[in-house]
Write an enzyme that holds these catalytic residues in place. Structure first.
Site, PDB file in Angstrom:
ATOM      1  N   GLU A  57       5.773  -3.506   0.452  1.00 19.47           N
ATOM      2  CA  GLU A  57       5.745  -3.202  -0.988  1.00 19.47           C
ATOM      3  C   GLU A  57       4.897  -1.946  -1.106  1.00 19.47           C
ATOM      4  OE1 GLU A  57       4.504  -2.459  -4.300  1.00 19.47           O
ATOM      5  OE2 GLU A  57       3.226  -4.236  -4.136  1.00 19.47           O
ATOM      6  N   CYS A 105       0.582   0.604  -8.227  1.00 22.34           N
ATOM      7  CA  CYS A 105       1.841   1.110  -7.667  1.00 22.34           C
ATOM      8  C   CYS A 105       2.903   1.137  -8.758  1.00 22.34           C
ATOM      9  CB  CYS A 105       2.266   0.336  -6.440  1.00 22.34           C
ATOM     10  SG  CYS A 105       2.332  -1.394  -6.709  1.00 22.34           S
ATOM     11  N   GLY A 139       3.005   1.926   5.123  1.00 22.55           N
ATOM     12  CA  GLY A 139       4.120   0.996   5.284  1.00 22.55           C
ATOM     13  C   GLY A 139       5.083   1.435   6.370  1.00 22.55           C
ATOM     14  N   GLY A 172       0.836  -1.202   0.000  1.00 19.40           N
ATOM     15  CA  GLY A 172       0.000   0.000   0.000  1.00 19.40           C
ATOM     16  C   GLY A 172       0.868   1.248   0.000  1.00 19.40           C
ATOM     17  N   SER A 173       0.386   2.301   0.634  1.00 18.03           N
ATOM     18  CA  SER A 173       1.099   3.581   0.565  1.00 18.03           C
ATOM     19  C   SER A 173       2.343   3.562   1.450  1.00 18.03           C
ATOM     20  CB  SER A 173       0.180   4.709   1.028  1.00 18.03           C
ATOM     21  OG  SER A 173      -0.044   4.576   2.420  1.00 18.03           O
TER      22      SER A 173
HETATM   23  C1  UN1 Z   1       0.205  -3.046  -7.354  1.00 16.51           C
HETATM   24  O1  UN1 Z   1      -0.138  -2.051  -7.970  1.00 16.51           O
HETATM   25  O2  UN1 Z   1       0.225  -3.056  -6.076  1.00 16.51           O
HETATM   26  O3  UN1 Z   1       2.934  -5.021 -12.193  1.00 16.51           O
HETATM   27  C2  UN1 Z   1       0.561  -4.341  -7.980  1.00 16.51           C
HETATM   28  C3  UN1 Z   1       1.736  -4.730 -12.152  1.00 16.51           C
HETATM   29  C4  UN1 Z   1       0.793  -5.718 -11.538  1.00 16.51           C
HETATM   30  C5  UN1 Z   1       0.844  -5.650 -10.051  1.00 16.51           C
HETATM   31  C6  UN1 Z   1       0.655  -4.285  -9.466  1.00 16.51           C
HETATM   32  N1  UN1 Z   1       1.185  -7.034 -11.981  1.00 16.51           N
HETATM   33  O4  UN1 Z   1       1.287  -3.679 -12.607  1.00 16.51           O
END
Ligand code: UN1
Length: 513
Positions: free
Chosen positions: A265, A299, A248, A243-244
Site C-alpha cells: 500500500e 497517502c 514498496g 509507505g513510499s
Molecule cells: C495512510 O496515509 O497510509 O484514508 C493511511 C485515510 C486514513 C488512512 C490513511 N483512514 O486518510
C-alpha cells in the site's frame, strides 16, 4: 474526553523507562544501539527505543512461529475474543495513545484520536470477521462428491508501517492477521518507535490476561535493513508494507524473488475533480482538509485539484481565503489546524519541491515557507502552498509528502479524467458534482483508475470497512476491510467423495484390472 498531558499519557501507556527497548511479546529486549525519539512538535527528546540485534531478530522469528503453531488451532471466534478485549483496552487508552501519536508524529490531537478510533473500528470489524472466515462450496461434476474452499492461516506475517499512521496501519494488518490465526512481527517507523511500543504494551496486557501464546506480536525496531531482512526471510510468508513507492518496490521485488506474498500500500497522487455543479462549501472543506490534514502527510492527502474552467477563479479564491484562516502550531493545541512535518528532512524535501515547481514554470497562489521562532522550535513547521501547474511536469508526477496543493483547469470531463489518471500512482480520487451523469462517468470503467473513488467527499479519511489500496505504483495490495483478510490466509480447495466409487473428473476412464 479531556486531553491528557504528555506525562499523563506516557504514564497511562506505561512508557516510563529511559529506554523502552524493543519488544518480543511480553518481554522487553535491549541492545547497545538506541534510537532516540524526538517530537516534531517542540524538538524534545521523548525517550528511546533500542535497535533489534541480529540475534534478537532470529529469536523473534522463531518465537513468532512457535506462537503461530499454537494459535492456528484456537477456534477463530476465540481469537476474535482476544481482539475484542484489545479493542476495549484501546477505548480506555484512546486519549493517551491519541496524544502520543500527536506528540511523536505531529498530527493534530483530533487526528491522533481519529487514528486510535480507526484501530478500535478495525478491532470491531475483525471480531465479526472471526465468525465469517467463509469459503465457497462448489457443486461437483462427479456423483456423491462435493467441493469446498477452506481458508487457513499463513504463519508469521511481517508488517512494515510508516511514520504517518504509526498505530492504525499496524492494527489494520495485525487484527486481521490474528483472527485469521497468524502471528505478527512489526517493523514500525524508526521515527515513531514509542507509538509501536505503546501498542505492544496494550496487546501484552491482553496476552497476559487471556493467557495467549506469548509472541503473537513482536516489534522489530530498526532502519530499513530490518525491512530488507524481513523481505528476504522465507519464514515470513506474507509481508505487508505501507509507505513510499520506493520502499514498496524494494520490498515487493525481494518478496517476489522468493515467491512470497506481499501486500503493498504505497504512494498516492490524489486529485479532486471539481465540476461546474460542485457545492462550493463542501468542496472547500474537502480540499482544505485533504491537503493540509496531517500536514499533507497522508497517502490519501489531496495533491491536485482539477477545476472546471468556468469556476476556476472562484474556487481558487475561496480555497486561498480558507488557507488564510489556517492556524499552524502545536498540534496539541486544538485551536491549530496544522502541525509540523515529521522532521527537518521532510521540511527540506518540501522546500526543494517548491523550488522545482518554480523551475518548471509554476505560479504560486500561496507560497509556503519554513516557520521560525520560539513556537516553532523544532524547525519542522511550514506554511502550506498552492501552485498552478501542468499535470505532466516531473514535480507534479511525484508525491511530495507535504502540504503542497496543485491546481489546474479543465473544460471537458473526459479531459479531467485523463489528467487525473495520468500519474504513476493510483490511490485515491474524488469528484465534486451534483450531476448524476458526471458522478457515474467518474465511477465507470473508463472513469477514475484509483482504488478509492469518492463522490462529494475528499480524497482522505477512508473508513475501515472497505478495502484500502490501489493498482499502479500504489502497489496493488488491499488492507483493512471487505475481503482484504484473504491475503493473510492460504486457500485450500477440498474435494470430498462420500460414495463408494471412484469416478475420475473429466470423465477419464482408468481401469487397472
Ligand atoms: C495512510 O496515509 O497510509 O484514508 C493511511 C485515510 C486514513 C488512512 C490513511 N483512514 O486518510
Amino acid at each position: 474526553m479531556s486531553q491528557p498531558t504528555l506525562q499523563e499519557a506516557l504514564k497511562s501507556l506505561s512508557i516510563d523507562n529511559e529506554n523502552a527497548g524493543t519488544w518480543m511479546g511480553v518481554n522487553a529486549h535491549y541492545s547497545d544501539k538506541k534510537i532516540p525519539s524526538y517530537s516534531p512538535v517542540d524538538g524534545s527528546l521523548i525517550g528511546y527505543a533500542s535497535f533489534t540485534t541480529d540475534e534478537q531478530y532470529e529469536k523473534s522469528i522463531i518465537e513468532a512461529h512457535k506462537s503461530f503453531l499454537e494459535w492456528r488451532n484456537v477456534p477463530a471466534p476465540k481469537r476474535g475474543e482476544a481482539v475484542r478485549v484489545f479493542g476495549n483496552k484501546l477505548r480506555d487508552q484512546k486519549s493517551a495513545l491519541g496524544l502520543l501519536v500527536s506528540y511523536e508524529m505531529g498530527k493534530s490531537y483530533q487526528e491522533g484520536l481519529g487514528e486510535v478510533q480507526e484501530m478500535i473500528d478495525i478491532c470491531d470489524f475483525a471480531v465479526g470477521l472471526s465468525r465469517q472466515l467463509t469459503g465457497l462450496t462448489i457443486k461437483s461434476e462427479r456423483p456423491e462428491h462435493f467441493m469446498m474452499e477452506q481458508y487457513h492461516p499463513m504463519g508469521v506475517i511481517g508488517i512494515i508501517s510508516a511514520f504517518n499512521f504509526p498505530v492504525a496501519v499496524w492494527a489494520w494488518n495485525a487484527t486481521l492477521a490474528w483472527v485469521c490465526g497468524n502471528s505478527c512481527v512489526w517493523k514500525g517507523s524508526e521515527k515513531t518507535p514509542l507509538c509501536s511500543i505503546a501498542c505492544q504494551k496494550i496487546w501484552n496486557e491482553v496476552t497476559l490476561e487471556m493467557n495467549l501464546p506469548k509472541n503473537l506480536s513482536i516489534i522489530l525496531t530498526g532502519d530499513k535493513n530490518i525491512g530488507v531482512k524481513m523481505s528476504q526471510d522465507k519464514r515470513i510468508p506474507v509481508v505487508s508494507a505501507t509507505g513510499s513507492t520506493l520502499m514498496g518496490k524494494a520490498v515487493g521485488e525481494k518478496v517476489a524473488s522468493r515467491l512470497g506474498r506481499s501486500i503493498l500500500e504505497l504512494g498516492g497522487n490524489n486529485a479532486i475533480i471539481i465540476t461546474e455543479s460542485a457545492d462550493l462549501k463542501m468542496t472547500v472543506t474537502a480540499a482544505v482538509f485533504g491537503a493540509i490534514g496531517t500536514a499533507g502527510q497522508r497517502c490519501t492527502s489531496t495533491r491536485r485539484l482539477i477545476i472546471h474552467e468556468s469556476i476556476y477563479d472562484k474556487v481558487c479564491n475561496s480555497i486561498c481565503d480558507a488557507y488564510e484562516q489556517i492556524k499552524i502550531g502545536s498540534p496539541l493545541n486544538t485551536k491549530n489546524h496544522m502541525g509540523p512535518l515529521i522532521d527537518s528532512d521532510a521540511v527540506n524535501n518540501y522546500l526543494q519541491s517548491l523550488k522545482d515547481v518554480e523551475k518548471q514554470g509554476g505560479k504560486f497562489l500561496l507560497k509556503g515557507y519554513q516557520l521560525k521562532g520560539e513556537s516553532y522550535s523544532s524547525n519542522c513547521y511550514v506554511t502550506p502552498s498552492i501552485a498552478e501547474v501542468e499535470n505532466i511536469w516531473n514535480v507534479v508526477q511525484h508525491e511530495t509528502f507535504a502540504p503542497l496543493l496543485y491546481v489546474m483547469k479543465y473544460s471537458d470531463l473526459k479531459e479531467a479524467l485523463n489528467t487525473q489518471n495520468n500519474v504513476p500512482q493510483g490511490l485515491s480520487s474524488a469528484i465534486m458534482t451534483n450531476s448524476m451523469q458526471e458522478a457515474n462517468m467518474f465511477l465507470s470503467a473508463s472513469g477514475s483508475d484509483c482504488g478509492i473513488a469518492n463522490v462529494n467527499i475528499g480524497t482522505s479519511g477512508a473508513e475501515i470497512g472497505c478495502a484500502f489500496g490501489s493498482e499502479k505504483e500504489t502497489g496493488g495490495g488491499r488492507e483493512s476491510g471487505s475481503d482484504a483478510w484473504k491475503a493473510y490466509m492460504r486457500r485450500v480447495t477440498a474435494t470430498v467423495n462420500y460414495g463408494s466409487e471412484l469416478p475420475l473428473a473429466q470423465g477419464v476412464e482408468f481401469d487397472e484390472s
